[in-house]
Each structure stands twice: as structure tokens, then as C-alpha cells.
Write a protein that holds these residues in place. Structure first.
Motif, PDB file in Angstrom:
ATOM      1  N   HIS A  59     -49.828 -45.170 -14.214  1.00 43.88           N
ATOM      2  CA  HIS A  59     -50.605 -46.349 -13.812  1.00 43.88           C
ATOM      3  C   HIS A  59     -51.258 -46.980 -15.034  1.00 43.88           C
ATOM      4  N   ASP A  63     -57.327 -44.925 -19.659  1.00 44.37           N
ATOM      5  CA  ASP A  63     -57.134 -43.549 -20.147  1.00 44.37           C
ATOM      6  C   ASP A  63     -55.680 -43.078 -20.026  1.00 44.37           C
ATOM      7  N   HIS A  64     -54.773 -43.973 -19.574  1.00 43.41           N
ATOM      8  CA  HIS A  64     -53.345 -43.635 -19.501  1.00 43.41           C
ATOM      9  C   HIS A  64     -52.469 -44.597 -20.303  1.00 43.41           C
ATOM     10  N   HIS A 133     -55.812 -43.536  -5.239  1.00 46.27           N
ATOM     11  CA  HIS A 133     -56.534 -43.909  -6.448  1.00 46.27           C
ATOM     12  C   HIS A 133     -56.943 -45.376  -6.321  1.00 46.27           C
ATOM     13  N   ASP A 154     -53.372 -39.443 -11.495  1.00 47.32           N
ATOM     14  CA  ASP A 154     -54.747 -39.560 -10.987  1.00 47.32           C
ATOM     15  C   ASP A 154     -54.723 -39.728  -9.474  1.00 47.32           C
TER      16      ASP A 154
HETATM   17 ZN    ZN Z   1     -56.780 -43.700 -13.128  1.00 43.43          ZN
END
Ligand code: ZN
Ligand code: ZN
Length: 245
Positions: A59, A63-64, A133, A154
Motif C-alpha cells: 500500500h 512507512d512502506h 486498514h 498492515d
Molecule cells: Zn499502513
């Protein structure tokens, strides 16, 4: 196949480390999974950037994907330095149009995946499960035909993870919260949530990742161990997991 953990923090990287990023290797093919903050720096301790064959994203949370831009710059610089002209495919969903379009640059190309189908990347076959999420996110079940790895990305807890993770050799769970907390509003899981999936799905080993920056993270293992009796690993940079049958 061989897994190497590059980044494993949720939200933001603690000093000298990175948020979500994993390498999966088989027969010399390297698939990178997510490209979190700090990932490109830490990655170079283990691999040359040019060695990466493909990247897949769960996604578009920072943080990804924070290091996508600098990965694109790295490939651009390498094209001058060593004359590399390879285009890195970045597999991702298209439910965030703006995010998806940014994946294409001089030496990278966004490639849409169909979350209902089976995606073949090099030696790996990948199926998807939509996670729970705040933004569209997909977990992945990855096999090389011999062993199976499941990555929840997540998510907060949902029963669908049990069927999706059935009999996996390794389950990597979002473990952003401690047992006594409630991760569901934030779209994340606790140590107990992940361990419950591992137990019910009868997976062989559990890797707790997407970790919190506070508290004693060893407690997460102790807590998960009250539910899941198989082997439990706590994510850390450079941790490897390998299965060859
Ligand atoms: Zn996330
Ligand atoms: Zn995250």
C-alpha cells in the motif's frame, strides 16, 4: 526461498534502521517487498541496488513507500555510472491513482496487479488478501512452489487471515501493538492477534514485524508465545529465514 528483513518498524524508523522492507530470493532472483523509510540505505549493506529484480508494494502509506523516490534516483545515477539501462518493475495496486502514477520514472515502471488473480514474478506466485486498514492495502501469500510465506502487511485482525495463511511455512504479521492494547482502530494488530492467526492457520513459524518504537519489544514474543506454540521470531535488520525442501 530466502527472506532477509531490511526494515521492520511501524510508522517511522528508529535510529540506524528502516520501516517495512523485505527481500525474498530464489535462484538469484530478488524480489523486494515494500520500500519504507531508510530501506534504501540499509538495503545496501546486503545487496547492490541494481541486483533487485522487482519490487512489490502492499500500500501507499509513507512507512512502506517513502524510499521509492530515492530508489528511482539511485537507479538514475547508476545508469550514468555503470551504464545500466534496466527498468525495475514496481508491482502495486491502482486504488490510489496518484500513488501508482509516481511509480513510473526513467528506470522504474509501475505495474498494476490484479488482487483477484495470481501474480507471477520470477520464481514466485503471489495471491492477495485485502487487509483491514485505513487505506487500500493487500497482504500477500507467496510461494516458490516448495514453501509458502504469508505477509499480512498492515491490518487489524480479521478472520479471513486464517484461511489465507493456512499451513504457511512462515507468517509475517503486523505486530504494531502490545497484547493489552487495541490496534483495531489504527488498522494494526497486537502480538495476540498475530499469534491467534498463526495458531488457527497452523503455520510453522511466526515473524512479528511492523514493531512499535516504545516498550520492550521482547515482550511481544512472550505475549505471542502464550497463544502460538511454534517458533516465533522478532523482526530485526538482517534476520534471514530460509526454506529449501
Ligand atoms: Zn499502513
Ligand atoms: Zn505501516
Amino acid at each position: 526461498m530466502k527472506l532477509t528483513v531490511i526494515g521492520y518498524w511501524g510508522g517511522f524508523p528508529a535510529p540506524e534502521s528502516a520501516t517495512s522492507c523485505y527481500l525474498l530470493e530464489k535462484n538469484g532472483f530478488i524480489l523486494m517487498i515494500d520500500a519504507g523509510s531508510g530501506a534504501l540505505s540499509r538495503l545496501q549493506k546486503y545487496k547492490d541496488v541494481l541486483d533487485i529484480d522487482a519490487l512489490i508494494l502492499s500500500h501507499y502509506h509513507h512507512d512502506h513507500v517513502a524510499d521509492i523516490g530515492v530508489l528511482q534516483y539511485a537507479l538514475l545515477v547508476q545508469s550514468y555510472v555503470v551504464g545500466s539501462k534496466d527498468i525495475l518493475p514496481i508491482y502495486a495496486h491502482t486504488e490510489d491513482r496518484e500513488g501508482f502514477e509516481k511509480l513510473t520514472h526513467e528506470y522504474t515502471e509501475g505495474v498494476a496487479y490484479d488482487s483477484d488473480g495470481v501474480l507471477e514474478i520470477g520464481p514466485f506466485s503471489i495471491t492477495f488478501l485485502k487487509t483491514k486498514h485505513p487505506v487500500p492495502c493487500y497482504g500477500m501469500r507467496i510461494t516458490d512452489g516448495e514453501s509458502v510465506l504469508v505477509y499480512t502487511a498492515d491490518t487489524s485482525y480479521q478472520d479471513e487471515w486464517i484461511e489465507f495463511s493456512k499451513e504457511a511455512d512462515l507468517l509475517i504479521t503486523d505486530c504494531n501493538f502490545y497484547a493489552e492494547q487495541d490496534g483495531s482502530q489504527a488498522g494494526h494488530m497486537t502480538s495476540i492477534d498475530g499469534a491467534s492467526i498463526a495458531k488457527e492457520a497452523n503455520v510453522k513459524e511466526l515473524l512479528l514485524s511492523h514493531l512499535p518504537q516504545y516498550g520492550d519489544i521482547q515482550d511481544l514474543v512472550t505475549q505471542a508465545g502464550t497463544v502460538f506454540k511454534g517458533e516465533i521470531h522478532l523482526a530485526q535488520e538482517g534476520l534471514t529465514w530460509q526454506r529449501e525442501k
